[in-house]
Motif scaffolding. Structure first.
Motif, short mmCIF file in Angstrom:
data_model
loop_
_atom_site.label_atom_id
_atom_site.label_comp_id
_atom_site.label_asym_id
_atom_site.label_seq_id
_atom_site.Cartn_x
_atom_site.Cartn_y
_atom_site.Cartn_z
N PRO A 221 0.82 -1.20 0.00
CA PRO A 221 0.00 0.00 0.00
C PRO A 221 0.86 1.26 0.00
O PRO A 221 1.85 1.35 0.73
N GLY A 222 0.50 2.24 -0.84
CA GLY A 222 1.30 3.43 -1.01
C GLY A 222 0.84 4.59 -0.17
O GLY A 222 1.34 4.82 0.93
N THR A 223 -0.14 5.35 -0.67
CA THR A 223 -0.62 6.53 0.05
C THR A 223 -1.07 6.19 1.46
O THR A 223 -0.94 7.00 2.37
N ALA A 224 -1.58 5.01 1.67
CA ALA A 224 -2.11 4.61 2.97
C ALA A 224 -1.01 4.35 4.00
O ALA A 224 -1.32 4.17 5.18
N GLY A 225 0.27 4.28 3.57
CA GLY A 225 1.29 4.16 4.60
C GLY A 225 2.48 3.29 4.32
O GLY A 225 3.34 3.11 5.18
N ILE A 226 2.60 2.70 3.13
CA ILE A 226 3.75 1.88 2.76
C ILE A 226 3.97 0.76 3.78
O ILE A 226 4.97 0.72 4.51
N MET A 227 3.00 -0.12 3.88
CA MET A 227 3.05 -1.27 4.80
C MET A 227 3.32 -2.53 4.00
O MET A 227 2.42 -3.06 3.35
N THR A 228 4.56 -3.01 4.02
CA THR A 228 4.90 -4.26 3.32
C THR A 228 4.19 -5.41 4.02
O THR A 228 4.30 -5.57 5.24
N PRO A 229 3.43 -6.23 3.30
CA PRO A 229 2.70 -7.31 3.96
C PRO A 229 3.65 -8.33 4.56
O PRO A 229 4.75 -8.54 4.05
N PRO A 230 3.25 -8.98 5.65
CA PRO A 230 4.13 -9.97 6.27
C PRO A 230 4.31 -11.19 5.38
O PRO A 230 3.46 -11.48 4.52
N PRO A 231 5.41 -11.90 5.56
CA PRO A 231 5.65 -13.12 4.76
C PRO A 231 4.46 -14.07 4.84
O PRO A 231 3.94 -14.33 5.91
N GLY A 232 4.06 -14.55 3.69
CA GLY A 232 2.97 -15.51 3.62
C GLY A 232 1.60 -14.93 3.39
O GLY A 232 0.67 -15.66 3.01
N TYR A 233 1.44 -13.62 3.58
CA TYR A 233 0.10 -13.06 3.47
C TYR A 233 -0.42 -13.09 2.03
O TYR A 233 -1.54 -13.58 1.78
N LEU A 234 0.34 -12.57 1.08
CA LEU A 234 -0.15 -12.55 -0.30
C LEU A 234 -0.33 -13.96 -0.84
O LEU A 234 -1.28 -14.23 -1.59
N ALA A 235 0.55 -14.88 -0.44
CA ALA A 235 0.37 -16.28 -0.84
C ALA A 235 -0.92 -16.84 -0.25
O ALA A 235 -1.63 -17.62 -0.91
N GLY A 236 -1.23 -16.42 0.98
CA GLY A 236 -2.48 -16.88 1.60
C GLY A 236 -3.71 -16.32 0.90
O GLY A 236 -4.72 -17.02 0.74
N VAL A 237 -3.65 -15.06 0.47
CA VAL A 237 -4.76 -14.48 -0.29
C VAL A 237 -4.92 -15.20 -1.62
O VAL A 237 -6.05 -15.50 -2.06
N ARG A 238 -3.80 -15.49 -2.27
CA ARG A 238 -3.85 -16.24 -3.53
C ARG A 238 -4.55 -17.59 -3.33
O ARG A 238 -5.38 -18.00 -4.16
N HIS A 268 8.82 -9.59 -4.92
CA HIS A 268 9.41 -9.86 -3.61
C HIS A 268 8.76 -11.05 -2.92
O HIS A 268 9.26 -11.52 -1.89
N PHE A 269 7.65 -11.52 -3.46
CA PHE A 269 6.88 -12.58 -2.81
C PHE A 269 6.85 -13.80 -3.73
O PHE A 269 5.97 -13.93 -4.59
N ASP A 270 7.83 -14.66 -3.57
CA ASP A 270 8.07 -15.76 -4.49
C ASP A 270 6.82 -16.56 -4.80
O ASP A 270 6.11 -17.02 -3.89
N GLY A 271 6.55 -16.71 -6.10
CA GLY A 271 5.50 -17.61 -6.54
C GLY A 271 4.11 -17.02 -6.57
O GLY A 271 3.17 -17.68 -7.04
N VAL A 272 3.92 -15.81 -6.06
CA VAL A 272 2.58 -15.20 -6.06
C VAL A 272 2.34 -14.54 -7.41
O VAL A 272 3.10 -13.68 -7.85
N VAL A 273 1.27 -14.95 -8.07
CA VAL A 273 0.89 -14.37 -9.37
C VAL A 273 -0.59 -14.01 -9.31
O VAL A 273 -1.43 -14.89 -9.10
#
Length: 452
Positions: A221-238, A268-273
């Motif tokens: 997230p950019g304007t909202a605060g530049i919060m890099t998601p924790p490891p595993g989160y985007l893979a979990g959403v996928r 930066h999040f291996d394997g997430v597409v």
């Protein structure tokens, strides 16, 4: 370039602006826009001869700085050859821009739909998802910004949505992870990831998975605060999207094209597409408006023999696409992405953490590449923000004082709510970056004055 003062012309520019230009996101009589005389590299200057180091990259889009000669030349060459042409035709600049973008997107995001900017990219991505699934709802995070057009503003989480929040049917919001201000009372990143994913699944289950077309997230997230998601989160959403047949949209409008030290933040999040990915801004450093949607094979197949009901007069504009081709080539030739990664790891990140040790107003430093935020607070223990959420007027005075101090030191800061974002051009030199950090150091004294 050395700025040449011309106060008389500057006054005329300001007068015409005041008389005729209607500015976005502003109470018109309460603003006094700076009249800008020129810009080059990481700097711009006014008609008084004041020069500013731009720690905003415009609106986080001049990823290769202002007036890069190779991109300027490419625009001039394209204008001399073919200034414009309708979107229904195959053009060299358009085809080459699409090819270069697809070459860098993850997975099979190989089809590119061009728009004029990021908001229109989000509009079309959500439309594609709804048509692809036949479902009405889209889930988006509270801490988010997706654009100012009708659907995009209603997907947005921040307060700029509120005055236009009359089209939210079909939009459901949820809390994405943010450990520093965790809505889940987490104590570490592992807990934050697990609890955020459980909250998201609970939300979609109670909304009815069969009604949900897409989940849209800014990768970082950019304007909202530049919060890099924790490891595993985007893979979990996928995984959740796969399980329930939901389209996963990643918004890379701000984070893409080198900003995080990778071509796209998702790298930066291996394997997430994702199934769809929006982009704009850095694709051509904002030199000519351009955005788009990168589309997976499965979503593209939906419209193989079924017309896609959407389009824009200037989709894939030749000048914009020529600028994109030149920008991507410049970034590759000059190692801009690698430079952004190194500068973030070796200069910006350590420099900001050093400032945090010496300034009690800095509650947290977070970011990567050339994409950083300082969370400014009144009290580090309670994490009370330096100004209230969505503050204005007198309530926002501490942040206004900080911004004014930065400008007095020749630094143009990115300020949003209780944060300052450090987002200079991705090819800023080490010496320039250190100058900016020194100016930021001095400006933070103004914020420290309001610490409890």
């Amino acid at each position: 370039m050395t700025p040449q003062p011309d106060p008389q012309l500057g006054a005329a520019v300001s007068a015409a602006d005041r008389a005729h230009v209607f500015h976005s996101w502003s109470a018109q009589e309460l603003i006094a826009p700076l009249a800008v005389a020129g810009a080059e590299g990481s700097y711009f200057w006014d008609y008084e001869g004041n020069r500013y180091l731009d720690f905003t990259s415009g609106l986080v889009y001049t990823n290769i700085g202002y007036q890069h000669p190779k991109v300027v030349a490419a625009i001039q060459e394209q204008a001399a050859t073919m200034t414009t042409f309708a979107p229904a035709f195959a053009l060299e600049a358009r085809s080459e821009a699409a090819r270069l973008i697809a070459e860098r997107t993850p997975g099979d995001l190989d089809k590119i739909f061009f728009t004029n900017g990021g908001a229109e990219a989000v509009e079309n991505a959500t439309r594609m998802a709804r048509l692809h699934t036949g479902r009405p709802k889209v889930l988006s995070a509270y801490r988010s910004y997706h654009g100012g057009t009708a659907a995009a503003i209603n997907l947005t989480g921040d307060p700029r949505r509120w005055p236009s929040d009359n089209g939210s049917a079909g939009v459901v919001r949820f809390w994405a992870p943010f450990l520093y201000r965790s809505p889940f009372h987490s104590e570490n990143e592992v807990q934050e990831c697990e609890r955020a994913l459980q909250h998201l699944e609970d939300t979609l289950v109670f909304e009815g998975p069969g009604t949900i077309a897409a989940i849209i997230l800014e990768t970082v997230p950019g304007t909202a605060g530049i919060m890099t998601p924790p490891p595993g989160y985007l893979a979990g959403v996928r995984e959740l999207c796969d399980r329930y047949g939901i389209v996963f949209i990643l918004d890379e409008v701000m984070a893409g094209f080198g900003r995080t030290g990778a071509w796209f933040a998702v790298d930066h999040f291996d394997g997430v597409v994702p199934d769809l990915m929006t982009f704009a801004k850095g694709v051509n450093s904002g030199y000519v408006p351009l955005g788009g949607v990168a589309i997976s094979g499965a979503v593209a197949e939906t419209f193989a023999k079924r017309p896609y009901p959407g389009g824009l007069t200037y989709s894939g504009h030749p000048l914009a696409c020529a600028a994109a081709v030149a920008t991507i080539n410049v970034m590759a030739e000059e190692g801009v992405v690698e430079h952004a990664a190194r500068m973030g790891a070796d200069v910006i990140g350590p420099g900001l953490r050093d400032l945090a040790e010496r300034h009690p107003s800095v509650g947290e430093v977070r970011g990567l590449g050339m994409f950083w935020a300082l969370e400014l607070v009144r009290d580090r223990e309670t994490r009370e923000p330096l100004v209230p959420y969505n503050a204005s007027g007198e309530a926002n005075a501490p942040m206004a004082a900080f911004a004014a101090a930065a400008k007095e030191n020749g630094l143009w800061p990115f300020v949003n709510m209780n944060r300052t974002h450090v987002v200079p051009p991705c090819n800023i030199s080490e010496a320039e970056a250190k100058d900016g950090l020194a100016a930021l150091d001095a400006a933070l004294d103004a914020a420290d004055a309001h610490v409890a």
